[in-house]
Design a protein around this motif. Structure first.
Motif, PDB file in Angstrom:
ATOM      1  N   PRO A   1      -3.064  -8.247   3.995  1.00 47.28           N
ATOM      2  CA  PRO A   1      -3.241  -7.668   2.662  1.00 47.28           C
ATOM      3  C   PRO A   1      -3.447  -8.718   1.558  1.00 47.28           C
ATOM      4  CG  PRO A   1      -1.322  -6.734   3.742  1.00 47.28           C
ATOM      5  CD  PRO A   1      -1.774  -7.892   4.582  1.00 47.28           C
ATOM      6  N   ALA A   2      -4.288  -8.365   0.596  1.00 45.77           N
ATOM      7  CA  ALA A   2      -4.566  -9.244  -0.539  1.00 45.77           C
ATOM      8  C   ALA A   2      -3.311  -9.578  -1.352  1.00 45.77           C
ATOM      9  CB  ALA A   2      -5.639  -8.620  -1.431  1.00 45.77           C
ATOM     10  N   PRO A   3      -2.399  -8.624  -1.609  1.00 43.78           N
ATOM     11  CA  PRO A   3      -1.192  -8.992  -2.362  1.00 43.78           C
ATOM     12  C   PRO A   3      -0.348 -10.061  -1.655  1.00 43.78           C
ATOM     13  CG  PRO A   3      -1.464  -6.618  -2.375  1.00 43.78           C
ATOM     14  CD  PRO A   3      -2.474  -7.171  -1.394  1.00 43.78           C
ATOM     15  N   LEU A   4      -0.367 -10.061  -0.332  1.00 39.70           N
ATOM     16  CA  LEU A   4       0.353 -11.089   0.420  1.00 39.70           C
ATOM     17  C   LEU A   4      -0.289 -12.454   0.185  1.00 39.70           C
ATOM     18  CD1 LEU A   4       2.439 -12.077   2.461  1.00 39.70           C
ATOM     19  CD2 LEU A   4       0.941 -11.242   4.291  1.00 39.70           C
ATOM     20  N   LYS A   5      -1.597 -12.512   0.243  1.00 44.92           N
ATOM     21  CA  LYS A   5      -2.298 -13.784  -0.013  1.00 44.92           C
ATOM     22  C   LYS A   5      -2.007 -14.279  -1.427  1.00 44.92           C
ATOM     23  CE  LYS A   5      -5.545 -16.944   0.970  1.00 44.92           C
ATOM     24  NZ  LYS A   5      -5.413 -18.003  -0.003  1.00 44.92           N
ATOM     25  N   HIS A   6      -2.039 -13.379  -2.383  1.00 44.78           N
ATOM     26  CA  HIS A   6      -1.764 -13.764  -3.766  1.00 44.78           C
ATOM     27  C   HIS A   6      -0.352 -14.332  -3.901  1.00 44.78           C
ATOM     28  CE1 HIS A   6      -2.134 -13.772  -8.106  1.00 44.78           C
ATOM     29  NE2 HIS A   6      -0.981 -13.136  -8.177  1.00 44.78           N
ATOM     30  N   ALA A   7       0.618 -13.669  -3.289  1.00 44.41           N
ATOM     31  CA  ALA A   7       2.008 -14.137  -3.373  1.00 44.41           C
ATOM     32  C   ALA A   7       2.167 -15.512  -2.731  1.00 44.41           C
ATOM     33  CB  ALA A   7       2.941 -13.126  -2.713  1.00 44.41           C
ATOM     34  N   ILE A   8       1.524 -15.723  -1.600  1.00 41.79           N
ATOM     35  CA  ILE A   8       1.594 -17.031  -0.939  1.00 41.79           C
ATOM     36  C   ILE A   8       0.967 -18.093  -1.829  1.00 41.79           C
ATOM     37  CG2 ILE A   8       0.768 -18.376   1.032  1.00 41.79           C
ATOM     38  CD1 ILE A   8       0.919 -15.692   2.660  1.00 41.79           C
TER      39      ILE A   8
ATOM     40  N   ARG B   1       0.829  -1.213   0.000  1.00 39.75           N
ATOM     41  CA  ARG B   1       0.000   0.000   0.000  1.00 39.75           C
ATOM     42  C   ARG B   1       0.861   1.260   0.000  1.00 39.75           C
ATOM     43  NH1 ARG B   1      -4.760   0.468   4.460  1.00 39.75           N
ATOM     44  NH2 ARG B   1      -5.709  -1.080   3.086  1.00 39.75           N
ATOM     45  N   GLU B   2       0.436   2.266  -0.751  1.00 36.01           N
ATOM     46  CA  GLU B   2       1.150   3.533  -0.765  1.00 36.01           C
ATOM     47  C   GLU B   2       1.139   4.145   0.636  1.00 36.01           C
ATOM     48  OE1 GLU B   2       0.937   7.870  -2.988  1.00 36.01           O
ATOM     49  OE2 GLU B   2      -0.003   6.126  -3.936  1.00 36.01           O
ATOM     50  N   GLY B   3       2.276   4.696   1.059  1.00 39.19           N
ATOM     51  CA  GLY B   3       2.390   5.281   2.387  1.00 39.19           C
ATOM     52  C   GLY B   3       2.519   4.249   3.488  1.00 39.19           C
TER      53      GLY B   3
ATOM     54  N   LEU C   1       7.296  -7.369  -1.253  1.00 40.02           N
ATOM     55  CA  LEU C   1       6.275  -7.577  -2.278  1.00 40.02           C
ATOM     56  C   LEU C   1       6.004  -6.325  -3.098  1.00 40.02           C
ATOM     57  CD1 LEU C   1       3.703  -9.959  -0.571  1.00 40.02           C
ATOM     58  CD2 LEU C   1       5.693 -10.498  -1.996  1.00 40.02           C
ATOM     59  N   ASP C   2       6.274  -5.162  -2.540  1.00 45.79           N
ATOM     60  CA  ASP C   2       6.097  -3.945  -3.314  1.00 45.79           C
ATOM     61  C   ASP C   2       7.063  -3.929  -4.503  1.00 45.79           C
ATOM     62  OD1 ASP C   2       4.708  -1.425  -3.642  1.00 45.79           O
ATOM     63  OD2 ASP C   2       6.597  -0.460  -3.118  1.00 45.79           O
ATOM     64  N   ALA C   3       8.270  -4.444  -4.305  1.00 48.34           N
ATOM     65  CA  ALA C   3       9.252  -4.515  -5.386  1.00 48.34           C
ATOM     66  C   ALA C   3       8.984  -5.712  -6.307  1.00 48.34           C
ATOM     67  CB  ALA C   3      10.662  -4.604  -4.818  1.00 48.34           C
TER      68      ALA C   3
ATOM     69  N   GLU D   1      -2.249  -5.259   9.689  1.00 49.01           N
ATOM     70  CA  GLU D   1      -3.633  -5.718   9.763  1.00 49.01           C
ATOM     71  C   GLU D   1      -4.498  -4.667   9.090  1.00 49.01           C
ATOM     72  OE1 GLU D   1      -7.023  -6.239  13.111  1.00 49.01           O
ATOM     73  OE2 GLU D   1      -5.124  -7.260  13.516  1.00 49.01           O
ATOM     74  N   TYR D   2      -5.154  -5.079   8.016  1.00 48.59           N
ATOM     75  CA  TYR D   2      -6.090  -4.210   7.304  1.00 48.59           C
ATOM     76  C   TYR D   2      -7.479  -4.821   7.448  1.00 48.59           C
ATOM     77  CZ  TYR D   2      -1.981  -2.287   4.787  1.00 48.59           C
ATOM     78  OH  TYR D   2      -0.786  -1.702   4.432  1.00 48.59           O
ATOM     79  N   ASN D   3      -8.397  -4.110   8.049  1.00 52.38           N
ATOM     80  CA  ASN D   3      -9.785  -4.587   8.186  1.00 52.38           C
ATOM     81  C   ASN D   3      -9.859  -5.994   8.788  1.00 52.38           C
ATOM     82  OD1 ASN D   3     -10.805  -2.191   6.982  1.00 52.38           O
ATOM     83  ND2 ASN D   3     -10.245  -3.026   4.977  1.00 52.38           N
TER      84      ASN D   3
END
Length: 192
Positions: free
Chosen positions: A89-96, A20-22, A49-51, A83-85
């Motif tokens: 984060p969804a990108p973490l789940k996707h990477a896993i 996420r940005e920021g 994962l941002d990179a 922890e988001y909501n």
């Protein structure tokens, strides 16, 4: 004479799970990575994962193969997650989810942050995900509630002792499991 098990080298992949940005993740990741690198038997590989760009990874591409190789070569993992909501984060789940066998029979620890819970609800959900992948999650965690408070404007902990103690406990457990599971995988390939 053989090395004491705690002195055997192993590779720890630190997965920075926020894109996420920021994001505050780099502050936590920098602190934890410096701490882990102070343990001479641990080789640290930071997978941010941002990179990596998990949504651009496709099997057969160079980026995918590089990510898969880094995960496969790791003996243990620490996932740094916000922890988001009430989740991770969804990108973490996707990477896993992109991989299966490289996670198997390896230990996973967590460094979490966010809100009053310190990210622990995200960690509990990640434990379920990694159990499905036949990975072993360790009990000890490092958790930062309201993470902007314990860190100063330079990204240094105002009171480093409690977090360092928790990180050392996490790293001791990961080291034990990393070496035990690596020896087991070498003696007999893991079959799920």
């Amino acid at each position: 004479m053989s090395e004491h098990p705690s002195e055997q080298r192993h590779t720890l992949a630190v997965i920075v799970g926020s894109t996420r940005e920021g994001r505050f993740a780099p502050v936590i990741a920098n602190w934890f990575t410096r701490h882990a690198e102070s343990h001479p038997h641990i080789d640290v590989d930071v997978i941010d994962l941002d990179a990596v760009g998990p949504y651009t990874l496709r099997p057969g591409t160079e980026a995918y193969e590089s990510f898969a190789k880094r995960v496969d070569q790791a003996d243990a993992f620490v996932v740094i997650t916000p922890e988001y909501n009430h989740s991770f984060p969804a990108p973490l789940k996707h990477a896993i989810d992109l991989l299966r066998s490289p996670w198997q029979a390896k230990p996973v620890g967590f460094v979490s942050y966010g809100g009053i819970s310190g990210g622990l609800r995200a960690v509990e959900q990640l434990r379920l995900v990694f159990a499905e992948l036949h990975a072993t999650t360790v009990r000890e965690t490092v958790s930062f509630a309201l993470p902007g408070d314990p860190f100063d404007e330079r990204g240094e902990l105002r009171d480093p002792a409690p977090a360092a103690k928790a990180a050392d406990a996490l790293l001791r457990q990961l080291t034990w499991w990393a070496l035990a599971l690596r020896a087991a995988r070498l003696a007999r390939p893991y079959g799920a």
